[in-house]
Enzyme design. Sequence first.
Site, PDB file in Angstrom:
ATOM      1  N   ARG A 155       0.908  -1.304   0.107  1.00  0.00           N
ATOM      2  CA  ARG A 155      -0.109  -0.142  -0.021  1.00  0.00           C
ATOM      3  C   ARG A 155       0.901   1.297   0.001  1.00  0.00           C
ATOM      4  O   ARG A 155       0.873   1.697   1.097  1.00  0.00           O
ATOM      5  CB  ARG A 155      -0.820  -0.213   1.054  1.00  0.00           C
ATOM      6  CG  ARG A 155      -1.960  -1.232   1.068  1.00  0.00           C
ATOM      7  CD  ARG A 155      -2.813  -1.051   2.396  1.00  0.00           C
ATOM      8  NE  ARG A 155      -3.800  -0.165   2.301  1.00  0.00           N
ATOM      9  CZ  ARG A 155      -4.675   0.379   2.914  1.00  0.00           C
ATOM     10  NH1 ARG A 155      -4.837   0.090   4.258  1.00  0.00           N
ATOM     11  NH2 ARG A 155      -5.594   1.351   2.683  1.00  0.00           N
ATOM     12  N   GLN A 206      -1.206   2.421  -6.307  1.00  0.00           N
ATOM     13  CA  GLN A 206      -2.535   2.593  -6.305  1.00  0.00           C
ATOM     14  C   GLN A 206      -3.323   1.958  -7.115  1.00  0.00           C
ATOM     15  O   GLN A 206      -4.245   1.508  -6.853  1.00  0.00           O
ATOM     16  CB  GLN A 206      -2.844   4.137  -5.828  1.00  0.00           C
ATOM     17  CG  GLN A 206      -2.259   4.504  -4.397  1.00  0.00           C
ATOM     18  CD  GLN A 206      -2.801   5.959  -4.123  1.00  0.00           C
ATOM     19  OE1 GLN A 206      -3.010   6.741  -5.132  1.00  0.00           O
ATOM     20  NE2 GLN A 206      -2.898   6.447  -3.058  1.00  0.00           N
ATOM     21  N   ASP A 238      -3.980  -1.801  -6.834  1.00  0.00           N
ATOM     22  CA  ASP A 238      -4.560  -2.285  -5.538  1.00  0.00           C
ATOM     23  C   ASP A 238      -5.937  -2.776  -5.814  1.00  0.00           C
ATOM     24  O   ASP A 238      -6.927  -2.571  -5.701  1.00  0.00           O
ATOM     25  CB  ASP A 238      -4.828  -1.007  -4.417  1.00  0.00           C
ATOM     26  CG  ASP A 238      -5.035  -1.343  -3.139  1.00  0.00           C
ATOM     27  OD1 ASP A 238      -5.537  -2.623  -2.973  1.00  0.00           O
ATOM     28  OD2 ASP A 238      -5.017  -0.433  -2.299  1.00  0.00           O
ATOM     29  N   SER A 277      -8.330  -2.962  -2.530  1.00  0.00           N
ATOM     30  CA  SER A 277      -9.153  -1.977  -2.450  1.00  0.00           C
ATOM     31  C   SER A 277     -10.414  -1.665  -3.523  1.00  0.00           C
ATOM     32  O   SER A 277     -11.492  -1.503  -3.045  1.00  0.00           O
ATOM     33  CB  SER A 277      -8.400  -0.523  -2.468  1.00  0.00           C
ATOM     34  OG  SER A 277      -7.445  -0.360  -1.532  1.00  0.00           O
ATOM     35  N   TYR A 312      -3.523  -0.544   8.003  1.00  0.00           N
ATOM     36  CA  TYR A 312      -4.372  -1.654   8.425  1.00  0.00           C
ATOM     37  C   TYR A 312      -4.468  -1.731   9.946  1.00  0.00           C
ATOM     38  O   TYR A 312      -3.608  -1.262  10.652  1.00  0.00           O
ATOM     39  CB  TYR A 312      -4.187  -3.193   7.824  1.00  0.00           C
ATOM     40  CG  TYR A 312      -4.206  -3.285   6.549  1.00  0.00           C
ATOM     41  CD1 TYR A 312      -5.430  -3.239   5.870  1.00  0.00           C
ATOM     42  CD2 TYR A 312      -2.923  -3.207   5.827  1.00  0.00           C
ATOM     43  CE1 TYR A 312      -5.504  -3.726   4.374  1.00  0.00           C
ATOM     44  CE2 TYR A 312      -3.030  -3.492   4.192  1.00  0.00           C
ATOM     45  CZ  TYR A 312      -4.293  -3.616   3.823  1.00  0.00           C
ATOM     46  OH  TYR A 312      -4.220  -3.904   2.358  1.00  0.00           O
TER      47      TYR A 312
END
Length: 384
Positions: free
Chosen positions: A122, A127, A130, A133, A228
């Site tokens: 992350r 991004q 990902d 997500s 997290y």
Amino acid sequence: MTIAIMAERRPGERRVALVPAAVRHYRKRGWELRVESGAGRAASFSDRDFEEAGVAVVGGLEALLDGAGAVLKVQPPTAGEVAALPPGCVLVCHLDPLGPPGTVEALAARGVTAFAVELVPRITRAQRMDVLSSQATVAGYKAVLNGACAMTRFLPMLTTAAGTVRPAKALILGAGVAGLQAIATARRLGAVVSAFDIRPAVKEQVESLGAKFLEATLDEGSEDEGGYAKALSEEQHQRELELIAAHIRDHDLVVTTAQIPGRAAPVLITDEMVSAMRPGSVIVDLAASESGGNCEATVAGRSVERHGVTVMGPANLPAEVPYHASRMYARNLAALVDHLFDEDGAIDHDDEITAAACVTRGGEITNERVRSNLASAAEQKAHG
């Protein structure tokens, strides 16, 4: 290089790793694409759609994988699929690398260089890759819809000739990507929404979506370096449960999303809490797995009734919205594959993203976390 996209064979999986709109991301690198016939049908992408996008549609695994340098899919490969993979090829998909060890060990033995999309770090430059997500966004959305359908009440306030219906109350436990999407969806449907997370930093995001943030007084260190939530101490966890118990009885829909990578999901809703809820209420547990979930009553892959409350343990919510889930997954995968290979088709295994996601290479399991997990599993098996 030839890239092959496999159809999914695991029950209930309707997504596909390539969609026609993502083909151009591979074409600009000059790569050839093959897709297994019927791979996109369950996600509303026909073989003709792929052919019109310039993808070769191939029937049968043997023909699909012949000469393929890279193979893309959604779910971890079955034993039969591993056996069909060309030795030395690159596989990119979900691998559940911290789960049961069989698949990872089989890939290493086959000589496959395997990348787990779950292990992409992350960081800012990752991004676009990902997958967790993007698919969590789908899961959070679908969880609320499924919960609303199972409820015995309306979610929004309604003013009718038969009187006014008060809006239902929704409680979202965990304000990560799935939780935030669940909040937004429940708000769109007219519910009064509250949310809880052990990370104080998410309060602003929760409130920006129009939900009330339930705060708990916990010690520092509730978040790891990747953003997290971390496992809490027994004392902190007890304070967390006390806060949830004080609020859950007043809510009609509860969505739980709390997971800790590599560990069993924490229990946030006890049987006693379920018994205190109103009959007809619904709990949707996104952390449901064979090892349990966030609710003591959760049964993975099933909906059960406990004390008049429906407890849903969905196994694969993104597969229930396969068209858009596939589009999002395919874009993530295209970005990751583009990153992995340089202009000559070589892979820089010293790169931060590449090294983190690589699980097997050259006949060995390369990821330290995965090796540690395998060692722990072997030790537990040896001790019965």
